[in-house]
Design an enzyme around this catalytic site. Structure first.
Site, PDB file in Angstrom:
ATOM      1  N   SER A 409       0.829  -1.207   0.000  1.00  0.00           N
ATOM      2  CA  SER A 409       0.000   0.000   0.000  1.00  0.00           C
ATOM      3  C   SER A 409       0.862   1.254   0.000  1.00  0.00           C
ATOM      4  O   SER A 409       0.355   2.351  -0.201  1.00  0.00           O
ATOM      5  CB  SER A 409      -0.906   0.011   1.230  1.00  0.00           C
ATOM      6  OG  SER A 409      -0.105  -0.048   2.386  1.00  0.00           O
ATOM      7  N   GLU A 442      -6.351  -0.512  -6.673  1.00  0.00           N
ATOM      8  CA  GLU A 442      -5.351   0.363  -7.303  1.00  0.00           C
ATOM      9  C   GLU A 442      -4.358  -0.544  -8.026  1.00  0.00           C
ATOM     10  O   GLU A 442      -3.756  -1.422  -7.403  1.00  0.00           O
ATOM     11  CB  GLU A 442      -4.627   1.215  -6.250  1.00  0.00           C
ATOM     12  CG  GLU A 442      -5.347   2.509  -5.903  1.00  0.00           C
ATOM     13  CD  GLU A 442      -4.547   3.371  -4.935  1.00  0.00           C
ATOM     14  OE1 GLU A 442      -3.788   2.830  -4.120  1.00  0.00           O
ATOM     15  OE2 GLU A 442      -4.707   4.607  -4.964  1.00  0.00           O
ATOM     16  N   ASN A 480      -3.935   6.803  -0.779  1.00  0.00           N
ATOM     17  CA  ASN A 480      -3.274   7.040   0.511  1.00  0.00           C
ATOM     18  C   ASN A 480      -2.443   8.314   0.491  1.00  0.00           C
ATOM     19  O   ASN A 480      -2.320   8.990   1.519  1.00  0.00           O
ATOM     20  CB  ASN A 480      -2.397   5.838   0.879  1.00  0.00           C
ATOM     21  CG  ASN A 480      -3.258   4.685   1.374  1.00  0.00           C
ATOM     22  OD1 ASN A 480      -4.431   4.885   1.691  1.00  0.00           O
ATOM     23  ND2 ASN A 480      -2.695   3.500   1.403  1.00  0.00           N
TER      24      ASN A 480
END
Ligand code: T1G
Length: 693
Positions: A409, A442, A480
């Site tokens: 991530s 993503e 993020n």
């Protein structure tokens, strides 16, 4: 012409032929009108059949024409419908695969309808923030009854033709060859004395229409507070019941014109197009050959690994699930089974489907068992060293051409790809927790990621019902990276004068599913803490409010520790404002010498949302995201941004970038203003009164 005309056994066959789904664009509408006129003038023709070529009867109005002059040019759909209804020769519509929106309204205007089994029948307009605009709210209740019609129109959900076989909508269900049977039906209809039956002439029978409609309106209004369309659907149906077909039709038209201009409809249509546009990658041709993905492997059977595996099991794709220790593997399998059993209890899954999905899992403790996998996704600990071991090992065991995906991530995908000798096969597949629920995926494109790898993953994403958005490589990718600036503003506002509950309430009133502090308590405050600690090392001069660190130092990680920004009663998830945390915040401001001030909700919303917009503008300018609608799709499907506002970039367009830039420049002059470096691209667009989308 997007319509073919042919003759069989004295029957004129009008075939809609406007790929991909026979959208009722101007040329299609013209072709139908001219076809009906041609059949009318031909004495050899006794009847007419209208059907669709390719993968649909018709997907409705041609959405690619929306907001263009063609959409309003005659013959309009209303004209087409009148032409069909007024035909003296019987018109039979032969439906297969899809009959939606204007496509179903066209079918409703015919004298007879024949459907193949398995066709999706829907009036989905409400999902676009509008309502059926060509008589659907008046004809469908007359075709299938008031209650069934109201449910279909207000939900917009498709119903299979089989389930409507005896609803009154179809005169027959095709048993083998739809077109042959439709032609035979039409020939028989031609022998009947006219005039042929019209749906509009049917009566709407209901023991207590008034009561049902009032109850429905109250229920729908309560459930769709932020959306004007659903209530209008009920109003249009009700008008037709009370005042008759023609008054109802005129009222429907007025509602349509009103709704199509609402910001909510623009936002919903933006999301509809955005979802489809996301799967198109500018420099990857749509015809790029894809790799076959028959077997998937997932490394790590923890929360993420298990959730990721479920997506493929749900799509019927076998998954080899690798863990390092038997007990971890057993725990992972048990969690997957438990998740399915929850669905079973809710009636969303049958017992045999549950077992069939569990049977698709091949648990293993050995990397060797990954040798045949076409796609291997690792969901191991978020630490570069661990990723390095995994990818080096994969390089040894994975077959040539296998796609190697990381669920990282935040880590640099290019570094991960460089651990292998096949960086072209390495891609990021960043799922969002819970991975089997959240729609967003993503897809992180490394500098060496091959185009066919991207095309393969984008197609696979559709198969596992994910909204895939391609991101370039940067810290935090799209979602993020933006949420970090959002949280940064939230923390600054805590030390400047606000409290967690006020900030959450303000942004949830704006429409977010969950405010930053409730969200952080749910995800775990320690996750952000670990990222900040890494960042303090990388960028020691980066200014950040230390308030969240203080919370974590006291072990308040959130729901998982029973206390975070909020207090939680044991076993409950209700977030209770914490006097202890409030005192901690006041003490922190005091120590920092900050004079706390009252912060209005409007400022809270502006600073949180514009922090997203400003970072999104930078992401766009750097090419990390290829289009603004991709950024919107990330926030609509992964971060609880309110759908009726269309996403951060779309919302900024509706506010006006001039106003967004002015507000940002204002905050840049306030306390903590150094966080507000306005994105040059945003400033430039604002100056020229431009928009992102
Ligand atoms: N017009 C034109 N193109 C359409 C389209 C449409 N209505 N619907 C889909 N497409 C394109 C889509 O962009 C994609 O293009 C391709 O078809 C495959 O779509 C007066 C005003 C029909 C069930 O809301 O629900 O009628 O990316 O990937 O999964 O009352 O598309 O390949 O270039 O979704 O097989 C109402 C919306 C319009 C239907 C097919 N109709 N579409 O699903 O393929 S408003 C809708 C869908 C209206 C009237 C009002 C689905 C589908 P590309 P896809 P799919």
């Amino acid at each position: 012409m997007a319509v073919d005309y042919s003759i069989r056994d004295g029957v004129a066959v009008i075939t809609l032929n406007n790929p991909p789904v026979n959208g009722l664009g101007l040329s299609t509408r013209t072709g139908i009108v001219e076809g009906v006129a041609r059949a009318a003038q031909d004495p050899a023709i006794t009847a007419i059949v209208i059907t669709g070529a390719g993968k649909a009867f018709s997907g409705g109005a041609d959405i690619t024409e929306f907001n263009t002059p063609a959409a309003l040019q005659e013959p309009s759909l209303d004209t087409v419908i009148k032409t069909v209804e007024q035909s003296t020769k019987p018109v039979v519509v032969a439906i297969h695969s899809v009959a939606m929106g204007g496509g179903l309204e066209l079918a409703l205007s015919a004298h007879y309808r024949i459907a193949a089994p398995g066709a999706q029948i829907a009036l989905p307009e409400v999902k676009l923030g509008i309502l059926p605009g060509a008589g659907g709210t008046q004809r469908l209740p007359r075709a299938i009854g008031l209650e069934a019609a109201l449910n279909m129109i207000v939900s917009g959900a498709p119903v299979l033709s089989d389930k409507l076989a005896t609803s009154g909508l179809f005169d027959a269900m095709a048993k083998s060859d739809l077109l042959d049977e439709a032609i035979a039906f039409a020939r028989k209809a031609a022998d009947k004395p006219g005039p042929h039956p019209l749906v509009r002439d049917r009566k709407i029978e209901h023991p207590n229409a008034e009561g049902f409609l009032q109850f429905s309106r109250n229920t729908v209004a309560a459930m769709s507070k932020n959306y004007p369309a659903p209530v209008k659907c009920v109003d249009a149906i009700a008008m037709g019941v009370k005042q008759g077909f023609d008054v109802g039709l005129a009222f429907e038209r007025a509602c349509f014109v009103e709704l199509v201009q609402t910001p909510e409809s623009h936002a919903l249509r933006h999301a509809f197009f955005g979802e489809r546009a996301a799967s198109k990658i500018p420099d990857v041709p749509s015809g790029t050959a894809v790799r076959e993905i028959a077997e998937v492997a997932v490394i790590g059977a923890g929360t993420m690994g298990g959730g990721i595996a479920m997506n493929f099991l749900n799509a019927g794709i076998p998954v080899t699930l690798l863990e390092m220790k038997q007990d971890a593997l057993d725990r992972g399998l048990a969690t997957i089974r438990k998740n399915y059993e929850v669905q079973l209890k809710k009636g969303k899954l049958t017992a045999e489907k549950l077992e069939a999905r569990m049977a698709l899992i091949r648990p293993t403790l050995s990397y060797d068992d990954l040798a045949k996998a076409d796609l291997i996704i690792e969901a191991v600990f978020e630490e570069l060293g661990v990723k390095e071991q995994v990818f080096k090992r994969l390089d040894e065991v994975a077959k040539a051409g296998a796609i190697l995906a990381s669920n990282t991530s935040t880590l640099d995908l290019n570094k991960i790809a460089a651990f292998t000798k096949r960086p072209q096969d390495v891609v990021g597949m960043h799922f969002f927790s819970p991975a089997n629920v959240m729609k967003l995926l993503e897809v992180v494109r490394g500098k060496d990621t091959a185009k066919d790898v991207l095309a393969t993953v984008m197609q696979l994403a559709k198969k596992i019902r994910k909204t895939a958005v391609v991101s370039g490589v940067c810290d935090g990718f799209i979602g993020n990276r933006m949420i970090e600036q959002y949280i940064r503003q939230a923390l600054y506002m805590l030390e400047e004068g606000a409290l967690p509950a006020q900030i959450d309430r303000a942004i949830e009133k704006f429409g977010f599913a969950m405010g930053p502090f409730r969200m952080s308590d749910l995800a775990g405050n320690d996750i952000g803490w670990a990222i900040r600690k890494r960042r303090y090392q990388e960028q020691p001069d980066l200014k950040y409010s230390q308030i969240a660190d203080r919370l974590c130092e006291s072990g308040r990680f959130g729901q998982k520790t029973g206390a975070g920004w909020y207090d939680y009663k044991p076993g409950e998830r209700a977030a209770l404002p914490s006097a202890l945390v409030d005192d901690m915040i006041l003490a922190y401001s005091n120590e920092a010498g900050i004079t706390r001030r009252k912060i209005r909700d409007e400022e809270i919303v502006e600073r949180l949302v514009y922090a997203l917009v400003n970072e999104g503008a930078k992401i766009l300018a750097e090419g990390i995201a290829s289009k603004a609608s991709d950024i919107d799709m990330v926030y609509l499907t992964g971060y609880g941004f309110p759908l009726w506002r269309g996403g951060p970039m779309f919302y900024a367009d509706t506010v006006g970038l001039y106003n967004v830039a002015r507000a940002i420049r204002g905050y840049a002059r306030e306390a903590n203003g150094d966080a507000w470096q306005i994105a040059p691209s945003l400033a430039a667009l604002a100056d020229e009164h431009g928009t992102f989308n």
